[in-house]
Design a protein around this motif. Structure first.
Motif, PDB file in Angstrom:
ATOM      1  N   ILE A   1      55.225  34.260  36.353  1.00 27.38           N
ATOM      2  CA  ILE A   1      54.931  32.987  37.039  1.00 27.38           C
ATOM      3  C   ILE A   1      55.194  31.808  36.110  1.00 27.38           C
ATOM      4  N   MET A   2      54.784  31.966  34.826  1.00 26.25           N
ATOM      5  CA  MET A   2      55.018  30.894  33.852  1.00 26.25           C
ATOM      6  C   MET A   2      56.518  30.649  33.674  1.00 26.25           C
ATOM      7  N   LYS A   3      57.289  31.750  33.608  1.00 25.05           N
ATOM      8  CA  LYS A   3      58.745  31.599  33.476  1.00 25.05           C
ATOM      9  C   LYS A   3      59.325  30.833  34.667  1.00 25.05           C
ATOM     10  N   GLN A   4      58.855  31.206  35.874  1.00 25.51           N
ATOM     11  CA  GLN A   4      59.364  30.530  37.071  1.00 25.51           C
ATOM     12  C   GLN A   4      58.995  29.042  37.060  1.00 25.51           C
ATOM     13  N   ASN A   5      57.757  28.728  36.633  1.00 25.75           N
ATOM     14  CA  ASN A   5      57.345  27.310  36.554  1.00 25.75           C
ATOM     15  C   ASN A   5      58.167  26.552  35.526  1.00 25.75           C
ATOM     16  N   LEU A   6      58.382  27.179  34.355  1.00 26.85           N
ATOM     17  CA  LEU A   6      59.198  26.519  33.323  1.00 26.85           C
ATOM     18  C   LEU A   6      60.632  26.314  33.797  1.00 26.85           C
ATOM     19  N   LEU A   7      61.148  27.317  34.527  1.00 20.49           N
ATOM     20  CA  LEU A   7      62.509  27.200  35.045  1.00 20.49           C
ATOM     21  C   LEU A   7      62.620  26.045  36.029  1.00 20.49           C
ATOM     22  N   ARG A   8      61.581  25.964  36.932  1.00 18.66           N
ATOM     23  CA  ARG A   8      61.598  24.842  37.889  1.00 18.66           C
ATOM     24  C   ARG A   8      61.453  23.505  37.168  1.00 18.66           C
ATOM     25  N   ALA A   9      60.570  23.459  36.147  1.00 20.21           N
ATOM     26  CA  ALA A   9      60.396  22.213  35.389  1.00 20.21           C
ATOM     27  C   ALA A   9      61.684  21.824  34.680  1.00 20.21           C
ATOM     28  N   SER A  10      62.400  22.834  34.136  1.00 17.86           N
ATOM     29  CA  SER A  10      63.668  22.555  33.453  1.00 17.86           C
ATOM     30  C   SER A  10      64.689  21.986  34.423  1.00 17.86           C
ATOM     31  N   GLU A  11      64.736  22.624  35.624  1.00 20.62           N
ATOM     32  CA  GLU A  11      65.684  22.120  36.632  1.00 20.62           C
ATOM     33  C   GLU A  11      65.304  20.707  37.071  1.00 20.62           C
ATOM     34  N   LYS A  12      63.968  20.470  37.255  1.00 21.62           N
ATOM     35  CA  LYS A  12      63.519  19.129  37.652  1.00 21.62           C
ATOM     36  C   LYS A  12      63.863  18.095  36.575  1.00 21.62           C
ATOM     37  N   GLU A  13      63.689  18.504  35.297  1.00 18.97           N
ATOM     38  CA  GLU A  13      63.998  17.578  34.200  1.00 18.97           C
ATOM     39  C   GLU A  13      65.494  17.255  34.178  1.00 18.97           C
ATOM     40  N   LYS A  14      66.332  18.275  34.444  1.00 17.05           N
ATOM     41  CA  LYS A  14      67.778  18.027  34.505  1.00 17.05           C
ATOM     42  C   LYS A  14      68.111  17.039  35.619  1.00 17.05           C
ATOM     43  N   GLU A  15      67.439  17.232  36.789  1.00 21.20           N
ATOM     44  CA  GLU A  15      67.685  16.319  37.908  1.00 21.20           C
ATOM     45  C   GLU A  15      67.275  14.894  37.548  1.00 21.20           C
ATOM     46  N   LEU A  16      66.077  14.769  36.923  1.00 16.91           N
ATOM     47  CA  LEU A  16      65.610  13.429  36.553  1.00 16.91           C
ATOM     48  C   LEU A  16      66.518  12.792  35.506  1.00 16.91           C
ATOM     49  N   ASN A  17      66.963  13.597  34.540  1.00 17.56           N
ATOM     50  CA  ASN A  17      67.887  13.079  33.525  1.00 17.56           C
ATOM     51  C   ASN A  17      69.199  12.631  34.152  1.00 17.56           C
ATOM     52  N   TRP A  18      69.637  13.437  35.147  1.00 16.73           N
ATOM     53  CA  TRP A  18      70.882  13.071  35.842  1.00 16.73           C
ATOM     54  C   TRP A  18      70.719  11.740  36.592  1.00 16.73           C
ATOM     55  N   ILE A  19      69.571  11.613  37.265  1.00 14.76           N
ATOM     56  CA  ILE A  19      69.308  10.359  37.991  1.00 14.76           C
ATOM     57  C   ILE A  19      69.199   9.195  37.004  1.00 14.76           C
ATOM     58  N   SER A  20      68.474   9.410  35.896  1.00 14.37           N
ATOM     59  CA  SER A  20      68.283   8.339  34.904  1.00 14.37           C
ATOM     60  C   SER A  20      69.609   7.909  34.294  1.00 14.37           C
ATOM     61  N   LYS A  21      70.463   8.903  33.999  1.00 16.87           N
ATOM     62  CA  LYS A  21      71.773   8.566  33.431  1.00 16.87           C
ATOM     63  C   LYS A  21      72.600   7.737  34.419  1.00 16.87           C
ATOM     64  N   GLY A  22      72.575   8.148  35.684  1.00 20.30           N
ATOM     65  CA  GLY A  22      73.325   7.391  36.702  1.00 20.30           C
ATOM     66  C   GLY A  22      72.773   5.989  36.876  1.00 20.30           C
ATOM     67  N   ARG A  23      71.413   5.882  36.855  1.00 14.94           N
ATOM     68  CA  ARG A  23      70.805   4.552  36.991  1.00 14.94           C
ATOM     69  C   ARG A  23      71.194   3.652  35.819  1.00 14.94           C
ATOM     70  N   ASP A  24      71.206   4.222  34.605  1.00 15.92           N
ATOM     71  CA  ASP A  24      71.605   3.424  33.436  1.00 15.92           C
ATOM     72  C   ASP A  24      73.071   3.007  33.534  1.00 15.92           C
ATOM     73  N   MET A  25      73.896   3.922  34.043  1.00 22.43           N
ATOM     74  CA  MET A  25      75.316   3.585  34.208  1.00 22.43           C
ATOM     75  C   MET A  25      75.488   2.399  35.163  1.00 22.43           C
ATOM     76  N   VAL A  26      74.794   2.459  36.302  1.00 22.93           N
ATOM     77  CA  VAL A  26      74.899   1.364  37.283  1.00 22.93           C
ATOM     78  C   VAL A  26      74.306   0.075  36.715  1.00 22.93           C
ATOM     79  N   SER A  27      73.190   0.192  35.951  1.00 21.47           N
ATOM     80  CA  SER A  27      72.582  -0.995  35.342  1.00 21.47           C
ATOM     81  C   SER A  27      73.561  -1.679  34.397  1.00 21.47           C
ATOM     82  N   ASP A  28      74.301  -0.880  33.624  1.00 14.57           N
ATOM     83  CA  ASP A  28      75.306  -1.462  32.712  1.00 14.57           C
ATOM     84  C   ASP A  28      76.378  -2.199  33.496  1.00 14.57           C
ATOM     85  N   ILE A  29      76.805  -1.627  34.614  1.00 16.42           N
ATOM     86  CA  ILE A  29      77.836  -2.283  35.446  1.00 16.42           C
ATOM     87  C   ILE A  29      77.285  -3.589  36.007  1.00 16.42           C
ATOM     88  N   LEU A  30      76.033  -3.579  36.460  1.00 16.73           N
ATOM     89  CA  LEU A  30      75.427  -4.785  37.040  1.00 16.73           C
ATOM     90  C   LEU A  30      75.343  -5.913  36.019  1.00 16.73           C
TER      91      LEU A  30
END
Length: 841
Positions: free
Chosen positions: A102-131
């Motif tokens: 169960i801990m492995k599954q939670n860590l895996l989901r947290a890792s995937e969620k962190e990747k998604e958030l990092n992806w969103i944050s990177k895209g937001r920073d990219m658009v902010s630079d363009i703005l």
């Protein structure tokens, strides 16, 4: 054996089987004893054998447990190294193995969620630079659209800007399959998917794409319709600025992709808002520059006129030398002209906007030589020569274009077919006056004035200005003798001009205070050799009047002070208005101060908050005397309610709305059951709408409030949070967690086609010394910084709080200093309210 021996000896019997049998018959208890002994031996033997089996089983089980523990240790080490690939059913045969899985599954989901958030944050920073890089709206929309499409894996999209003055959404950029598209589209609010998205101010995501939707044409895909489309409104501060439309070839977009586009909505909207404000500012600066240039040209013209006046004065002195013999003739001409001016009659004409005469006064017969009936209903310029008619027509057309102006025109006229005379007409546009209904001309014969042209040149432009000026104009020498006074002087002093000119201050029958004032003017200019300006009140024919006096020194050709020109402008009416304004301002200020005392008496302060939480602060800085932001604290049972409320506007309007919010909150919590933080906001939302009649048909009132509300239960150590546009920062073990408020305000107009969701309720079990922070938008929106133009921003405030000290008293000083350092000398643009609380049991 021992029992047998004792019994045999007691009965004097020898040892034999026969005697033993008889002994058993005599003592049956011996049978029982023997059975007990034998049973005990057998039982001990069986028990010993079972114990040996148990020891063996225990040893085997212990060995199995050791193997399981070793496998679990190896499994835990793999998880600790970030290796989530192991997935054996053997690991789930015991509680620890299941827990590790169960801990492995939670860590895996947290890792995937962190990747998604990092992806969103990177895209937001990219658009902010363009703005930040673009100031041109078309370039900005195109660059943002291209990068969002490429980054988000879309295949086409469009960018629409909301033009509020036209109430339409206009296509600014379109991009499909790595190519810029030149598309011109406009949508009204509520029309089409784009218009519906803008009207409802909510995203539209569809996987069933309409048949008429644009297809994708490429060498690989051919003609293919998108599988899914996403339309997101660009909104900030509840205001629409545009819509971004994106299409994907797949039938379904990932939630991460949708969240990414939603994250961009606010920053893109704020940038569009700033660009529009910057464009308006640029336009205003351009207008100011043009006005400055116009003022400079007018200044140059005035300088030229002054030079012409000086030249005219020099010419006057030259002509005086040559015309001494004709003084008597000039004096007679001057008397004749003055008589004509005082007794002259005028022709009054009213002309409509087409140049047709509507009315002509009867005096036209004696002045122009024809009856009024001969011109009424006909062209007003038909009796003039072509050159003179063009001159008057030009003035007439100017009056039609600039109705606020008054125009004076001089022109020649042939009277009676052979007599040439000079006429002066004064035109005023009174078309909008119901009593006149046309352009009014007052025309008089100025032939005699023209004949005395020599006299006019001698007096120059100065006399023309003074005679037509509404101000009193006088000239006197350094001994106080009057050389000149215009006709306006008689209006106030009730003396003929002849009784003034040529006489000294002490000889003229005027107010003694005025004599003293004029004497002071002379002494000042003689001593300082500069212009004098002052207000002075004295008794006139019209009563007590206030004048603005300007005294200008005049010099001869050798730059020796010769005379003083005094211009007195009647400012009585202006002073009355100023006094009325001061009185009204005083009364308004008194009312606001009273409202401040009322508001201060009911609102809580830091001392009240520290009664429950000794380590806490409230940073409260109203923009005006009274505030639209207000802190709210309410204790009921084991629950303490704390809120930071930001009402629409600031000052008096905001304060009025704050009273409504304050008392509704008190009423909800005091009279209702034990409700959650979100239920408090739901009830507040409904009651504010009802109070402001926003739930009635046709209501346009959009007033409301943003709020961050916490419910703290001391016994349960439980914190509940709900927010309207405002976040909560929760710090535990030096880790900051942000709980975002819902993207809707308290109050506002009801949208019939939009189903409103209830406010979200967050629940946290807090620990000793955990900290919470919540605030209104005044601090993040404050303009300042190095360029005095940048907003502080919510991100910067979060970083400041995250790095701040745990000591709340020190934090209060630091956050106040941070605000002052950022604001500098800039004006505070909104009310400031911030809570910081260290939680205790």
């Amino acid at each position: 054996m021992i029992v047998w021996t004792i019994e045999l000896k007691a009965n004097n019997m020898s040892f034999s089987f026969f005697n033993l049998w008889n002994l058993h018959l005599m003592e049956p208890a011996i049978f029982l004893l023997e059975f007990f002994v034998i049973g005990t031996i057998i039982t001990f033997y069986v028990a010993n054998k079972e114990f040996a089996k148990a020891i063996t089983a225990f040893t085997q089980k212990t060995k199995q447990k050791d193997e399981i523990i070793k496998r679990n240790i190896k499994y835990a080490l793999q998880i600790g190294r970030g290796d989530y690939s192991t997935n054996s059913d053997e690991q789930e045969t015991d509680i620890l193995g299941k827990s590790l899985t169960i801990m492995k599954q939670n860590l895996l989901r947290a890792s995937e969620k962190e990747k998604e958030l990092n992806w969103i944050s990177k895209g937001r920073d990219m658009v902010s630079d363009i703005l930040r890089l673009h100031n041109d709206l078309e370039k900005l929309t195109y660059e943002v659209l291209v990068n969002v499409i490429n980054y988000g894996g879309f295949i086409q999209g469009a960018f629409y800007i909301y033009e509020e003055d036209k109430n339409i959404l206009k296509n600014y950029a379109t991009y499909a399959y790595n190519r810029k598209k030149y598309v011109s589209q406009e949508f009204k609010l509520g029309y089409g998917l784009i218009g519906q998205c803008a009207y409802e101010k909510d995203l539209i995501y569809r996987t069933e794409v309409p048949e008429e939707y644009a297809t994708i044409t490429s060498g690989i895909l051919g003609d293919k319709k998108p599988g899914s489309i996403l339309m997101v409104p660009l909104i900030t501060d509840e205001k629409l600025y545009g819509v971004i439309e994106l299409a994907c070839i797949d039938n379904k977009m990932s939630q991460t992709t949708i969240d990414f586009v939603k994250e961009l909505s606010d920053i893109i909207a704020r940038t569009i808002f700033n660009l529009k404000i910057n464009q308006k500012t640029k336009n205003l600066l351009d207008e100011a520059r043009l006005m400055t240039e116009e003022l400079k040209r007018n200044e140059e013209l005035l300088t030229k006129n002054a030079d012409d006046m000086k030249a005219a004065q020099e010419k006057l002195e030259e002509v005086n030398v040559n015309l001494e013999k004709k003084v008597q003739e000039v004096e007679q001409s001057q008397v004749r002209q003055q008589t004509l001016l005082l007794n002259a009659s005028e022709v009054i004409s009213i002309i409509d906007e087409n140049g047709i005469v509507l009315y002509e006064s009867p005096s036209v017969k004696s002045i122009l030589g024809y009856d009024a009936n001969e011109i009424i209903g006909k062209n007003a310029f038909g009796r003039m020569s072509s050159n003179e008619a063009n001159k008057v027509k030009e003035s007439f057309e100017t009056l039609l274009k600039k109705p606020w102006e008054t125009i004076v025109v001089e022109f020649k006229y042939i009277k009676g077919g052979n007599e040439e005379i000079w006429l002066e007409t004064i035109g005023r546009n009174l078309i909008n006056n119901p009593a006149i209904g046309g352009v009014l001309f007052n025309t008089r014969d100025i032939t005699q004035r023209k004949i005395a042209e020599f006299e006019q040149r001698m007096r120059g432009q100065m006399q023309a200005l003074s005679e037509n000026s509404p101000d009193m104009i006088l000239r006197l020498n350094l001994e106080g003798k009057f050389y000149y006074a215009n006709s306006i002087v008689k209006k106030y002093i009730d003396l003929d001009i002849e009784a003034i000119i040529g006489n000294s201050l002490n000889d003229v029958e005027i107010d003694k205070n005025l004599v003293v004032f004029f004497s002071g003017i002379i002494e000042y200019i003689k001593s300082n050799n500069e212009k004098f300006e002052s207000e002075f009140e004295f008794e006139t024919v019209l009563g007590e009047r206030v004048f603005l006096f300007n005294a200008i020194p005049e010099y001869d050709e050798n730059t020796v002070l010769e005379t003083i020109l005094v211009v007195a402008h009647d400012i009585t009416d202006r002073k009355h208005i100023e006094n009325e304004i001061k009185d009204k301002n005083f009364k308004i200020t008194e009312s606001i101060n009273y409202a401040y005392r009322i508001q201060s008496s009911i609102l809580p302060n830091t001392d009240m908050l520290r009664h429950y939480f000794p380590e806490s602060i409230i940073l409260y800085k109203p923009k005006d005397v009274v505030s639209g932001d207000f802190p709210w604290i309410f204790k009921k049972g084991d629950n303490l309610f704390v809120a930071a409320v930001d009402c629409t506007g600031h000052g008096v309007p905001g304060a009025l709305l704050s009273f409504i919010g304050y008392f509704i909150l008190n009423n909800i919590v005091d009279h209702d059951r034990d409700i959650s933080a979100s239920e408090v906001l739901d009830l507040l939302h409904t009651k504010v709408r009802h109070t402001l009649k926003q739930d009635e048909e046709g209501s346009e009132a959009r007033d409301g409030m943003d709020i961050a509300l916490c419910k703290i239960n001391f016994n349960k150590k439980e914190l509940q949070y709900a927010g309207a546009h405002r976040p909560l920062y929760y710090i535990s073990d030096s880790v900051l967690t942000e709980y975002k408020g819902d993207r809707k305000a308290i109050g506002g107009v009801v949208f019939k086609n939009k189903i409103e969701k209830n406010f979200t309720n967050y629940t946290v079990n807090y620990k000793e010394n955990d900290r919470i922070y919540f605030f209104s938008d005044g601090f993040p929106d404050q303009v300042g910084g190095d360029d005095n133009k940048t907003k502080y921003s919510t991100r910067q405030l979060r970083e400041f709080i995250e790095a701040s000290t745990e000591n709340m008293e020190e934090f209060g000083k630091e956050v106040n200093q941070e605000f002052l350092d950022w604001k500098k000398d800039n004006k505070q643009i909104d009310d400031i309210l911030l809570f910081g609380i260290k939680l205790k049991h």
